[in-house]
Design a protein around this motif. Structure first.
Motif, PDB file in Angstrom:
ATOM      1  N   THR A 358       0.834  -1.208   0.000  1.00 44.18           N
ATOM      2  CA  THR A 358       0.000   0.000   0.000  1.00 44.18           C
ATOM      3  C   THR A 358       0.866   1.255   0.000  1.00 44.18           C
ATOM      4  O   THR A 358       0.599   2.220  -0.733  1.00 44.18           O
ATOM      5  CB  THR A 358      -0.926   0.005   1.224  1.00 44.18           C
ATOM      6  OG1 THR A 358      -1.743  -1.180   1.205  1.00 44.18           O
ATOM      7  CG2 THR A 358      -1.815   1.237   1.229  1.00 44.18           C
ATOM      8  N   LEU A 359       1.907   1.256   0.819  1.00 49.34           N
ATOM      9  CA  LEU A 359       2.822   2.394   0.851  1.00 49.34           C
ATOM     10  C   LEU A 359       3.498   2.599  -0.499  1.00 49.34           C
ATOM     11  O   LEU A 359       3.624   3.737  -0.986  1.00 49.34           O
ATOM     12  CB  LEU A 359       3.869   2.179   1.945  1.00 49.34           C
ATOM     13  CG  LEU A 359       4.956   3.257   2.081  1.00 49.34           C
ATOM     14  CD1 LEU A 359       4.320   4.608   2.421  1.00 49.34           C
ATOM     15  CD2 LEU A 359       5.983   2.867   3.136  1.00 49.34           C
ATOM     16  N   LEU A 360       3.915   1.510  -1.132  1.00 46.71           N
ATOM     17  CA  LEU A 360       4.520   1.623  -2.453  1.00 46.71           C
ATOM     18  C   LEU A 360       3.538   2.203  -3.463  1.00 46.71           C
ATOM     19  O   LEU A 360       3.912   3.046  -4.297  1.00 46.71           O
ATOM     20  CB  LEU A 360       5.004   0.245  -2.926  1.00 46.71           C
ATOM     21  CG  LEU A 360       6.212  -0.357  -2.213  1.00 46.71           C
ATOM     22  CD1 LEU A 360       6.524  -1.743  -2.777  1.00 46.71           C
ATOM     23  CD2 LEU A 360       7.435   0.541  -2.344  1.00 46.71           C
ATOM     24  N   ALA A 361       2.279   1.769  -3.401  1.00 48.25           N
ATOM     25  CA  ALA A 361       1.271   2.286  -4.329  1.00 48.25           C
ATOM     26  C   ALA A 361       1.074   3.787  -4.148  1.00 48.25           C
ATOM     27  O   ALA A 361       0.929   4.532  -5.127  1.00 48.25           O
ATOM     28  CB  ALA A 361      -0.052   1.544  -4.138  1.00 48.25           C
ATOM     29  N   VAL A 362       1.072   4.256  -2.906  1.00 51.70           N
ATOM     30  CA  VAL A 362       0.907   5.694  -2.636  1.00 51.70           C
ATOM     31  C   VAL A 362       2.096   6.473  -3.196  1.00 51.70           C
ATOM     32  O   VAL A 362       1.932   7.539  -3.808  1.00 51.70           O
ATOM     33  CB  VAL A 362       0.756   5.933  -1.117  1.00 51.70           C
ATOM     34  CG1 VAL A 362       0.801   7.426  -0.807  1.00 51.70           C
ATOM     35  CG2 VAL A 362      -0.543   5.321  -0.615  1.00 51.70           C
ATOM     36  N   VAL A 363       3.293   5.937  -3.021  1.00 53.65           N
ATOM     37  CA  VAL A 363       4.488   6.614  -3.542  1.00 53.65           C
ATOM     38  C   VAL A 363       4.438   6.679  -5.067  1.00 53.65           C
ATOM     39  O   VAL A 363       4.735   7.727  -5.671  1.00 53.65           O
ATOM     40  CB  VAL A 363       5.756   5.885  -3.064  1.00 53.65           C
ATOM     41  CG1 VAL A 363       6.999   6.463  -3.750  1.00 53.65           C
ATOM     42  CG2 VAL A 363       5.896   5.990  -1.555  1.00 53.65           C
ATOM     43  N   TYR A 364       4.063   5.576  -5.716  1.00 50.25           N
ATOM     44  CA  TYR A 364       3.967   5.571  -7.176  1.00 50.25           C
ATOM     45  C   TYR A 364       2.875   6.521  -7.662  1.00 50.25           C
ATOM     46  O   TYR A 364       3.022   7.162  -8.715  1.00 50.25           O
ATOM     47  CB  TYR A 364       3.683   4.159  -7.682  1.00 50.25           C
ATOM     48  CG  TYR A 364       4.816   3.188  -7.467  1.00 50.25           C
ATOM     49  CD1 TYR A 364       6.133   3.545  -7.755  1.00 50.25           C
ATOM     50  CD2 TYR A 364       4.585   1.910  -6.966  1.00 50.25           C
ATOM     51  CE1 TYR A 364       7.179   2.659  -7.551  1.00 50.25           C
ATOM     52  CE2 TYR A 364       5.629   1.009  -6.764  1.00 50.25           C
ATOM     53  CZ  TYR A 364       6.918   1.391  -7.060  1.00 50.25           C
ATOM     54  OH  TYR A 364       7.950   0.512  -6.850  1.00 50.25           O
ATOM     55  N   LEU A 365       1.793   6.623  -6.914  1.00 46.19           N
ATOM     56  CA  LEU A 365       0.730   7.557  -7.288  1.00 46.19           C
ATOM     57  C   LEU A 365       1.230   8.993  -7.232  1.00 46.19           C
ATOM     58  O   LEU A 365       0.971   9.797  -8.142  1.00 46.19           O
ATOM     59  CB  LEU A 365      -0.476   7.373  -6.359  1.00 46.19           C
ATOM     60  CG  LEU A 365      -1.657   8.332  -6.587  1.00 46.19           C
ATOM     61  CD1 LEU A 365      -2.217   8.153  -7.994  1.00 46.19           C
ATOM     62  CD2 LEU A 365      -2.740   8.099  -5.539  1.00 46.19           C
ATOM     63  N   ALA A 366       1.948   9.326  -6.175  1.00 44.02           N
ATOM     64  CA  ALA A 366       2.511  10.671  -6.066  1.00 44.02           C
ATOM     65  C   ALA A 366       3.488  10.946  -7.208  1.00 44.02           C
ATOM     66  O   ALA A 366       3.504  12.049  -7.786  1.00 44.02           O
ATOM     67  CB  ALA A 366       3.206  10.841  -4.716  1.00 44.02           C
ATOM     68  N   ALA A 367       4.279   9.942  -7.569  1.00 42.66           N
ATOM     69  CA  ALA A 367       5.222  10.111  -8.677  1.00 42.66           C
ATOM     70  C   ALA A 367       4.492  10.311  -9.996  1.00 42.66           C
ATOM     71  O   ALA A 367       4.902  11.137 -10.832  1.00 42.66           O
ATOM     72  CB  ALA A 367       6.142   8.905  -8.765  1.00 42.66           C
ATOM     73  N   SER A 368       3.392   9.575 -10.211  1.00 43.18           N
ATOM     74  CA  SER A 368       2.631   9.738 -11.455  1.00 43.18           C
ATOM     75  C   SER A 368       1.992  11.113 -11.543  1.00 43.18           C
ATOM     76  O   SER A 368       1.917  11.703 -12.630  1.00 43.18           O
ATOM     77  CB  SER A 368       1.558   8.647 -11.560  1.00 43.18           C
ATOM     78  OG  SER A 368       0.596   8.777 -10.523  1.00 43.18           O
ATOM     79  N   VAL A 369       1.536  11.640 -10.412  1.00 48.39           N
ATOM     80  CA  VAL A 369       0.972  12.997 -10.404  1.00 48.39           C
ATOM     81  C   VAL A 369       2.050  14.017 -10.752  1.00 48.39           C
ATOM     82  O   VAL A 369       1.817  14.948 -11.538  1.00 48.39           O
ATOM     83  CB  VAL A 369       0.346  13.302  -9.020  1.00 48.39           C
ATOM     84  CG1 VAL A 369      -0.049  14.767  -8.932  1.00 48.39           C
ATOM     85  CG2 VAL A 369      -0.867  12.415  -8.781  1.00 48.39           C
ATOM     86  N   CYS A 370       3.234  13.850 -10.204  1.00 52.88           N
ATOM     87  CA  CYS A 370       4.336  14.765 -10.519  1.00 52.88           C
ATOM     88  C   CYS A 370       4.686  14.714 -11.998  1.00 52.88           C
ATOM     89  O   CYS A 370       4.934  15.755 -12.633  1.00 52.88           O
ATOM     90  CB  CYS A 370       5.562  14.414  -9.679  1.00 52.88           C
ATOM     91  SG  CYS A 370       5.376  14.723  -7.904  1.00 52.88           S
ATOM     92  N   VAL A 371       4.696  13.526 -12.573  1.00 56.35           N
ATOM     93  CA  VAL A 371       5.000  13.394 -13.997  1.00 56.35           C
ATOM     94  C   VAL A 371       3.919  14.071 -14.839  1.00 56.35           C
ATOM     95  O   VAL A 371       4.228  14.765 -15.827  1.00 56.35           O
ATOM     96  CB  VAL A 371       5.131  11.906 -14.379  1.00 56.35           C
ATOM     97  CG1 VAL A 371       5.203  11.739 -15.895  1.00 56.35           C
ATOM     98  CG2 VAL A 371       6.365  11.304 -13.733  1.00 56.35           C
ATOM     99  N   ALA A 372       2.650  13.894 -14.455  1.00 54.47           N
ATOM    100  CA  ALA A 372       1.565  14.517 -15.207  1.00 54.47           C
ATOM    101  C   ALA A 372       1.634  16.040 -15.136  1.00 54.47           C
ATOM    102  O   ALA A 372       1.453  16.735 -16.144  1.00 54.47           O
ATOM    103  CB  ALA A 372       0.220  14.019 -14.670  1.00 54.47           C
ATOM    104  N   VAL A 373       1.916  16.574 -13.956  1.00 53.90           N
ATOM    105  CA  VAL A 373       2.025  18.029 -13.802  1.00 53.90           C
ATOM    106  C   VAL A 373       3.192  18.563 -14.609  1.00 53.90           C
ATOM    107  O   VAL A 373       3.078  19.587 -15.308  1.00 53.90           O
ATOM    108  CB  VAL A 373       2.183  18.388 -12.307  1.00 53.90           C
ATOM    109  CG1 VAL A 373       2.514  19.866 -12.146  1.00 53.90           C
ATOM    110  CG2 VAL A 373       0.911  18.042 -11.545  1.00 53.90           C
ATOM    111  N   ARG A 374       4.318  17.875 -14.556  1.00 49.71           N
ATOM    112  CA  ARG A 374       5.492  18.315 -15.299  1.00 49.71           C
ATOM    113  C   ARG A 374       5.246  18.235 -16.804  1.00 49.71           C
ATOM    114  O   ARG A 374       5.684  19.108 -17.564  1.00 49.71           O
ATOM    115  CB  ARG A 374       6.698  17.468 -14.901  1.00 49.71           C
ATOM    116  CG  ARG A 374       8.000  17.940 -15.524  1.00 49.71           C
ATOM    117  CD  ARG A 374       9.207  17.306 -14.847  1.00 49.71           C
ATOM    118  NE  ARG A 374       9.202  15.851 -14.936  1.00 49.71           N
ATOM    119  CZ  ARG A 374       9.008  15.044 -13.908  1.00 49.71           C
ATOM    120  NH1 ARG A 374       8.788  15.547 -12.697  1.00 49.71           N
ATOM    121  NH2 ARG A 374       9.030  13.743 -14.067  1.00 49.71           N
TER     122      ARG A 374
END
Length: 411
Positions: A358-374
């Motif tokens: 679950t923690l890994l999924a949250v980290v990957y979600l945050a990373a995907s949001v950063c990629v989308a914003v960038r």
């Protein structure tokens, strides 16, 4: 963990094939000790040879890509993973059929496995051996037409009379320099981190899931134990997903984080279901999908890593990733399951693994949001520049007409 670094160095020094032969011999040693060993010491030696076998997988992973061009990396990763999983599927089906319907003993299955290992050793002897590697088997660029190594190509900008200091020629120093260069590649960094953290959790599940099954459905009748069938079904699904992964065409630079997030979140939900259900068949199904989802991402990770590197550098990265994953797995084992740590029983263990994924999924979600914003922030200036280019001819027409009118009036 102890043999990974020596195995990696031998992989490069001996150019893959001898390490693959060593892996086959280690496989044979495992089953010889299982069949003829009668003491705890024999089983400890068996585990030692098992460690060599698992560590030598880095030779197979890197050897495969030495045979093909980079344009075929994704298909090769898919095919090689599919073949491995189909072998596991076949053995699981045969074992389950022999035990359930033939009344075969486990010792007889060990003899059959030993026979397959010997046949595998024969096949390994016919593999082609590459002519060079990255660190120990470098060819000096001379005038007789020999091909320089990858490191020579990287130093192509140096004058021909340039010679690196002796300390820079050390294998360990060159490895550190190469590692510092390749970690700057975003896709390689992402998929290497996935390899380290997710594979550590994946193998912990594989090691302890049968204990969980025995807690849910304890039985002494081997004919009513369908663990082999479940392994076969999960491996078949993994083989299908691995094969399908070779044909997935998306923009991985944009969607990698989101895909990893979705798969990891799905695995976390399956772990929660496996740990809370009292129905063994529901637990079986959850395990099948857990393995299948992981195997879907493995060839993609291999392709993404291999596509970012030269053929020789693959061994370095695969070796480091496997080593770090093994270190992480060892640390988690000592803390969670070892008697010197928390010594949790199987159900609390699986709650910890659920929280881990679950923690890994949250980290990957945050990373995907950063990629989308960038990505959106980079696209807006491009759209503005495109719009400006489209508007500029229209704006120039009145100016030209005005100059023409002015010239006419002056005339």
């Amino acid at each position: 963990m102890a043999v990974l670094v020596p195995i990696f160095l031998l992989t490069d020094y001996l150019r893959y094939k001898p390490v693959l032969v060593l892996q086959s011999l280690s496989h044979i040693s495992i089953w010889l000790l299982l069949i003829f060993g009668t003491s705890i010491l024999a089983m400890q030696f068996m585990e030692f040879f098992y460690g060599i076998t698992m560590a030598a997988r880095v030779a197979y992973s890197s050897y495969i890509f030495s045979l093909v061009t980079p344009s075929h990396y994704q298909r090769m990763a898919s095919y090689s993973r599919f073949s491995v999983l189909m072998g596991v599927f076949t053995s699981s089906v045969l074992g389950q059929l022999c035990v359930t319907f033939g009344g075969t003993t486990f010792m007889t299955l060990n003899y059959l496995s030993l026979g397959f290992m010997c046949f595998g050793l024969i096949l390994t002897l016919f593999l082609e051996r590459p002519k060079r590697s990255l660190f120990f088997n470098r060819r000096e660029p001379v005038c007789n037409g020999t091909t320089p190594s990858e490191l020579d190509k990287m130093n192509a900008g140096k004058p021909p009379w340039y010679k690196a200091p002796s300390w820079q020629k050390l294998v360990f120093i060159r490895m550190l320099k190469e590692l510092g260069t390749i970690v700057r590649l975003p896709q390689l960094r992402l998929w290497s981190l996935w390899w380290i953290f997710n594979s550590a959790g994946y193998y912990l599940i594989l090691y302890y899931v049968q204990i969980l099954w025995n807690e849910i459905y304890p039985t002494r009748d081997n004919r009513k134990v369908y663990n082999g069938g479940v392994e076969a079904a999960s491996t078949l699904l993994g083989a299908i997903t691995s094969f399908a992964a070779g044909y997935v065409k998306i923009r991985w630079t944009l969607w990698s984080e989101l895909v990893i997030c979705l798969v990891t979140a799905f695995q976390a939900g399956l772990l929660l279901l496996m740990n809370t259900t009292a129905n063994i068949w529901l637990c079986y199904v959850a395990y099948i999908f857990f393995r299948g989802s992981y195997q879907f991402l493995v060839p993609i990770a291999i392709f993404q890593i291999a596509a970012s590197l030269s053929k020789e550098l693959c061994a370095l990265v695969f070796g480091i990733n496997t080593f770090l994953a093994t270190v992480l797995k060892t640390i988690i084992t000592i803390i969670i399951t070892d008697k010197r740590g928390l010594a949790l029983s199987v159900h609390p263990q699986f709650y910890v693994y659920f929280g881990y994924f679950t923690l890994l999924a949250v980290v990957y979600l945050a990373a995907s949001v950063c990629v989308a914003v960038r990505h959106n922030s980079c696209r807006k200036p491009q759209e503005a520049a495109t719009a400006k280019e489209l508007c500029s001819p229209v704006n120039e027409v009145p100016s030209e007409e005005k100059n023409t009118e002015l010239a006419t009036s002056e005339a």
